[in-house]
Design a protein around this motif. Structure first.
Motif, mmCIF file in Angstrom:
data_model
loop_
_atom_site.group_PDB
_atom_site.id
_atom_site.type_symbol
_atom_site.label_atom_id
_atom_site.label_comp_id
_atom_site.label_asym_id
_atom_site.label_seq_id
_atom_site.Cartn_x
_atom_site.Cartn_y
_atom_site.Cartn_z
ATOM 1 N N THR A 1 22.897 -21.593 5.419
ATOM 2 C CA THR A 1 21.255 -20.714 4.550
ATOM 3 C C THR A 1 21.121 -19.834 4.271
ATOM 4 O O THR A 1 20.716 -19.768 6.170
ATOM 5 C CB THR A 1 20.837 -22.052 4.212
ATOM 6 O OG1 THR A 1 21.712 -22.955 4.045
ATOM 7 C CG2 THR A 1 19.610 -22.494 3.430
ATOM 8 N N GLY B 1 19.741 -18.199 -1.525
ATOM 9 C CA GLY B 1 21.096 -17.784 -1.321
ATOM 10 C C GLY B 1 21.778 -17.643 -2.513
ATOM 11 O O GLY B 1 20.865 -17.068 -3.032
ATOM 12 N N VAL C 1 26.080 -21.544 -1.450
ATOM 13 C CA VAL C 1 25.258 -22.504 -3.299
ATOM 14 C C VAL C 1 26.673 -23.702 -3.505
ATOM 15 O O VAL C 1 27.544 -22.657 -2.763
ATOM 16 C CB VAL C 1 24.641 -22.108 -4.332
ATOM 17 C CG1 VAL C 1 23.390 -21.250 -3.598
ATOM 18 C CG2 VAL C 1 25.557 -20.624 -4.643
ATOM 19 N N PHE D 1 21.770 -26.563 -0.650
ATOM 20 C CA PHE D 1 22.351 -25.773 0.184
ATOM 21 C C PHE D 1 24.053 -26.158 0.156
ATOM 22 O O PHE D 1 23.881 -27.642 0.932
ATOM 23 C CB PHE D 1 22.329 -24.618 0.990
ATOM 24 C CG PHE D 1 21.226 -23.934 -0.019
ATOM 25 C CD1 PHE D 1 21.021 -22.358 -0.957
ATOM 26 C CD2 PHE D 1 20.223 -24.253 0.025
ATOM 27 C CE1 PHE D 1 20.220 -22.098 -1.514
ATOM 28 C CE2 PHE D 1 18.821 -23.181 0.107
ATOM 29 C CZ PHE D 1 19.127 -22.269 -1.273
ATOM 30 N N THR E 1 27.643 -18.891 -8.968
ATOM 31 C CA THR E 1 25.692 -19.342 -8.902
ATOM 32 C C THR E 1 25.338 -18.720 -9.607
ATOM 33 O O THR E 1 23.470 -19.148 -9.450
ATOM 34 C CB THR E 1 26.292 -17.995 -7.589
ATOM 35 O OG1 THR E 1 26.105 -16.716 -8.485
ATOM 36 C CG2 THR E 1 26.989 -17.860 -6.293
#
Length: 568
Positions: free
Chosen positions: A147, A156, A193, A310, A471
């Motif tokens: 992370t 992230g 992520v 995460f 993401t």
């Protein structure tokens, strides 16, 4: 064991002499050729694919396991697809890499394969290629990076979009951007992520193609190497059992993968990749199945971009086995996996170790989940949206279109103060589909126009025939099919047209009279001839539309493992 590699290494005379002698120049003892299963380690290591840059070490761990189990490991490279560096988009080359994998496996003396996958497209491309050969196959993912850290907060890849907007507004300095950049990627591995890479790692675990726990172990955790080593041992046993991909990848496995993707808030790219894999292994799968099988499965994993945490947190909370335990009542629990056990065997005893990260279905993190499939006159063959990453107030919305004809048009206009746009507008991006770009880039989550950012607007309805990074987030409609470049309805949208989105009703419609649309269609000019040679021409000529998985039409199915012509 009936070993395929015996056709090479078990031969007498000139041919066997050549096959063995030239392999021996690597210092391989003669007894390695005597009845031992040959395990191909398909490696997507590349320094141009930072997510996979640690795969040399991972391959060594697999080799140790293979040797311990009495196999003969041979590592080979295939085309590596680095999401962060490749232009115009790594997706353009997914199908090319799958061809590389397929032909590399078939052409060589390999009895079983371990696929080393990490960055987004390396997982589907390797699995697609391996499916078309159908040998015993096991996947080892590279794992997510640790992370990120910035000013005392966890960060992230999803935060890149937030930093970009803050930079536009002037609320973050260049020095702070540099600090965030330095703190984002703290270790080897893919995005931290639940982006596409993590979704793909979760997908192959849910399909049964990995040992339990594969998806969530961080790249730099020692247990990642342990899993790789155990995978090396297990693939040798799979050859003895003749446990091929086609025995694992049944219809039930694909349904499980869809339900797990819903439960983790996985990427919309999941749909396009799973469709392509199904097409290679011969399982009937329709776009509507993604809506059907995710419906009712709540979001139980509280992970960015749909949530807070995460991949590292997911691992500590029990990983995908704990997620599958939480949603077990929905799953086909008797589905077979590569360890020879069922989904039920692998997840029944793995309860969540932290219900803030992996919740129960009775008290889910979010009742909305999965991939919703839209239909309507604007997307006759379908489009997708991820409701868990969208704004609830925009899930039913009607607004005026603000049209960008292509990505270059978008870049020129999006932050112009002259752009005729307000918070109720619908941003429309054309010509970013499979054929139109080509390659269907991750540009669907268009940035909010600067003039609206300055007013505090953080989300708008955005539609395109392109994709979005796993993401990314927002009320973003993607994968519109047919795409604008082949004459889909998206091609005829003009500035000021009213567009209606109704996620609950599964509808996306252009509110323009039929007579007006008929006039517009008379003036349509298609141009798909700008590529005259090489892979781009092959791709544009043969790529299917997104609702079918965007594979090349002639790659559907497989040719098996037989080599039709001999050599020497």
């Amino acid at each position: 064991m009936k070993l395929r590699s015996k056709e090479w290494f078990g031969r007498k005379g000139k041919d066997g002499f050549i096959y063995r002698a030239w392999m021996k120049n690597q210092g391989i003892p003669a007894d390695m050729f005597e009845g031992k299963p040959v395990i191909g380690i398909c490696n997507t290591w590349s320094e141009l694919t930072p997510c996979n840059a640690h795969f040399r070490d991972l391959a060594e761990a697999v080799k140790k396991g293979v040797l311990e189990a009495g196999g003969f490991p041979v590592e080979f490279p295939v085309m590596s697809l680095g999401e962060t560096l490749m232009k115009p988009t790594a997706m353009l080359f997914r199908n090319l890499a799958s061809m590389d994998v397929e032909e590399s496996i078939r052409a060589n003396p390999i009895d079983g394969v371990v696929l080393l996958c990490g960055c987004d497209k390396t997982t589907p491309s390797l699995v697609m290629g391996a499916c078309s050969v159908d040998l015993p196959t096991l996947v080892v993912s590279g794992g997510a990076m640790l992370t990120g850290k910035f000013q005392g907060k966890d960060i992230g890849t999803s935060d890149v979009w937030r930093f970009a907007d803050a930079s536009k507004q002037g609320t973050i300095t260049e020095e702070e951007m540099n600090q965030a950049e330095a703190g984002m990627c703290r270790s080897a591995g893919h995005c931290a992520v639940m982006g596409t890479a993590s979704s793909m790692a979760s997908m192959v675990e849910a399909l049964g193609l990995t040992l339990p726990g594969n998806a969530a172990i961080p790249a730099v955790d020692a247990n990642r190497k342990v899993l790789a080593r155990m995978s090396g041992r297990r693939i040798v046993e799979m050859i003895k059992e003749d446990l091929k991909m086609s025995k694992i990848l049944k219809r039930e496995a694909f349904e499980n993968a869809i339900m797990v993707n819903a439960a983790i808030g996985g990427s919309t790219n999941f749909a396009i990749h799973l469709m392509a894999i199904a097409g290679r292994i011969g399982v009937e799968l329709d776009l509507e199945d993604f809506d059907k099988y995710s419906k009712g499965v709540p979001l139980v994993a509280n992970l960015q971009p749909s949530g807070k945490f995460f991949m590292e947190d997911l691992y500590y909370a029990g990983g995908i086995p704990a997620v599958m335990n939480s949603i077990q009542k929905f799953l086909n629990t008797d589905a077979l996996t590569v360890n020879g056990k069922t989904i039920a065997d692998n997840c029944s005893n793995q309860k969540s170790l932290n219900e803030t990260v992996i919740s129960t279905i009775e008290n889910p993190f979010n009742p909305l989940s999965g991939i919703v499939v839209l239909k309507g006159n604007l997307c006759e063959n379908g489009a997708v949206i991820k409701p868990s990453a969208a704004t609830p107030a925009l899930m039913k919305h009607t607004g005026k279109a603000v049209v960008f004809e292509d990505i270059e048009d978008y870049k020129v206009k999006i932050d112009s103060l002259d752009l005729d746009v307000d918070e109720n507008s619908v941003l429309v991006l054309k010509n970013v589909g499979p054929k139109g770009y080509p390659g269907m880039p991750e540009v669907g989550n268009m940035g909010i126009p600067k003039k609206l950012l300055d007013k505090g607007v953080v989300d708008m309805v955005r539609i395109s025939d392109g994709r979005m990074s796993g993401t990314g987030f927002g009320t973003v409609v993607l994968h519109i099919s047919p795409e604008s470049a082949v004459g889909g309805m998206l091609a005829f949208v003009q500035n000021g047209d009213m567009i209606e989105l109704d996620v609950e009703a599964r509808q996306l419609n252009l509110l323009v009279a039929d007579e007006e649309l008929a006039k517009r269609k008379q003036n349509l000019k298609l141009d798909l001839n700008k590529y005259t040679r090489g892979y781009c021409k092959l791709y544009v000529d043969h790529v299917e539309q997104s609702h079918l998985g965007a594979d090349l039409d002639f790659l559907k199915g497989g040719s098996g493992s037989e080599v039709l012509r001999d050599s020497h």
